[in-house]
Design an enzyme around this catalytic site. Structure first.
Site, PDB file in Angstrom:
ATOM      1  N   ARG A 183      68.687  41.475  41.585  1.00  0.00           N
ATOM      2  CA  ARG A 183      67.228  41.442  41.760  1.00  0.00           C
ATOM      3  C   ARG A 183      66.780  42.490  42.781  1.00  0.00           C
ATOM      4  NH1 ARG A 183      64.289  35.809  43.183  1.00  0.00           N
ATOM      5  NH2 ARG A 183      65.206  36.226  45.223  1.00  0.00           N
TER       6      ARG A 183
ATOM      7  N   ARG B 278      58.076  60.790  49.221  1.00  0.00           N
ATOM      8  CA  ARG B 278      58.956  61.967  49.158  1.00  0.00           C
ATOM      9  C   ARG B 278      59.330  62.465  50.550  1.00  0.00           C
ATOM     10  NH1 ARG B 278      55.292  65.644  45.384  1.00  0.00           N
ATOM     11  NH2 ARG B 278      53.883  64.842  46.980  1.00  0.00           N
TER      12      ARG B 278
ATOM     13  N   LYS C 145      60.225  42.144  44.796  1.00  0.00           N
ATOM     14  CA  LYS C 145      60.287  41.388  46.053  1.00  0.00           C
ATOM     15  C   LYS C 145      60.145  42.411  47.172  1.00  0.00           C
ATOM     16  CE  LYS C 145      62.867  37.529  47.783  1.00  0.00           C
ATOM     17  NZ  LYS C 145      61.691  36.820  48.279  1.00  0.00           N
TER      18      LYS C 145
ATOM     19  N   GLU D 214      52.678  29.697  41.966  1.00  0.00           N
ATOM     20  CA  GLU D 214      53.855  29.288  42.751  1.00  0.00           C
ATOM     21  C   GLU D 214      53.372  28.958  44.151  1.00  0.00           C
ATOM     22  OE1 GLU D 214      56.646  32.466  43.452  1.00  0.00           O
ATOM     23  OE2 GLU D 214      55.068  33.974  43.488  1.00  0.00           O
TER      24      GLU D 214
END
Ligand code: PMP
Length: 292
Positions: A52, A105, A151, A184
């Site tokens: 993940r 960058r 995440k 959630e």
């Protein structure tokens, strides 16, 4: 002996574990992280967490300067350096040092940080009595704007919801999506049980696909408890027979009240109890073993 914190391959004492103020993880929340547990020298679902992390990094075009195998070894080394058989591990990869502009960058090298520490759990009492939670006004990030599957270090959406929960005197809160469906909680996924069937919101409502959530879905399947993803409104949550939250830190924690509506009998339900013990058993078998 203090904590030994891993930064880019070197261990530092807690007080010396510092990163640059030009790190874009700090300046822009530009980075990704994982929260991982180890139980009795077993990194629970290690591969899933590492996968993940690398998927989050891939989406934000962040090159992690370690292979997955090297990252796993770095996790193990950090646990060993701290002599921790049971730990909560925070794995952070930031964009690294750049200039004050947001252009990634300008950040040639990502920063890898691993903190392995003791877990701070909800008090044991709440696993016996159940949590009381509320719904908060802060809506979960739109997946089209900032997909919760990334995440990222940018957790302000969840922090705002947590502030609202704490302000109202609660530890955890349900976040709805922009359409009003249950997404959630601030750091946990949510499940309800109705007439013997488990329901949890799909990823598409804007919920993180939690590894504990997936583990519980797998355990339900093994135990032949029907389970499915479903769009849930607060009405369905209020009128469920049982409810619980899942997360790496919280594990499986029962919910007995939502927005002052009692859930089921008000006591922890039988299926929740079964899944809680099945989860505890799973933590003894599934993961990456190491020695301390
Ligand atoms: N949702 C959010 C927003 C989270 O931060 C977490 C914790 N990582 C979870 C759900 C639970 O995910 P996991 O079971 O993978 O810890």
């Amino acid at each position: 002996m203090g904590l030994k914190i891993y930064i880019d391959g070197t261990f530092y004492e807690k007080e010396q574990a510092k990163i640059s103020v030009f790190d874009h993880g700090l300046l822009y929340g530009d980075g990704v992280f994982e929260g991982i547990r180890s139980y009795n020298s077993l990194i629970f679902k290690c591969r899933e967490h590492i996968d993940r992390l690398y998927e989050s990094a891939h989406t934000i075009k962040l090159k992690i300067p370690l292979t997955k195998e090297q990252m796993t070894r770095a996790l193990v080394r950090t646990l060993q350096a701290n002599k921790l058989a049971n730990a909560y591990i925070r794995l952070v990869v930031t964009r690294g040092v750049g200039d004050l502009g947001l252009d990634p960058r300008k950040c040639p090298q990502a920063t890898v940080i691993i903190i392995a520490s003791q877990i701070v759990l909800y008090p044991e009492r709440l696993y016996k009595e159940g949590l009381k939670i509320i719904t908060v006004p802060t809506v979960r990030n739109l997946a089209e704007a900032l997909n919760p599957q990334i995440k990222s270090l940018n957790y302000l959406n969840n922090v705002l919801a947590k502030i609202e929960a704490v302000h109202a005197g609660f530890e955890e809160a349900i976040m709805l999506n922009a359409q009003g469906y249950v997404a959630e909680c601030t750091g946990d996924n949510i499940f309800i049980i109705k007439q013997g069937c488990l329901y949890t919101p799909p990823q598409s409502v804007g919920a993180l696909r939690g590894i504990t959530r997936d583990t519980v879905l797998g355990l339900a399947k093994k135990a032949r408890i029907p389970a499915r993803e479903a769009m849930l409104t607060r009405h369905e949550v209020f009128n469920s027979d049982e409810a619980f939250l899942t997360g790496t830190a919280a594990e499986v924690i029962p919910v007995v009240e939502v927005d002052s509506r009692g859930i089921g009998s008000g006591a922890i339900g039988p299926l929740t109890k079964r899944l809680m013990s099945a989860f505890r058993a799973a933590t003894k078998t599934e993961g990456e073993r190491y020695t301390v």
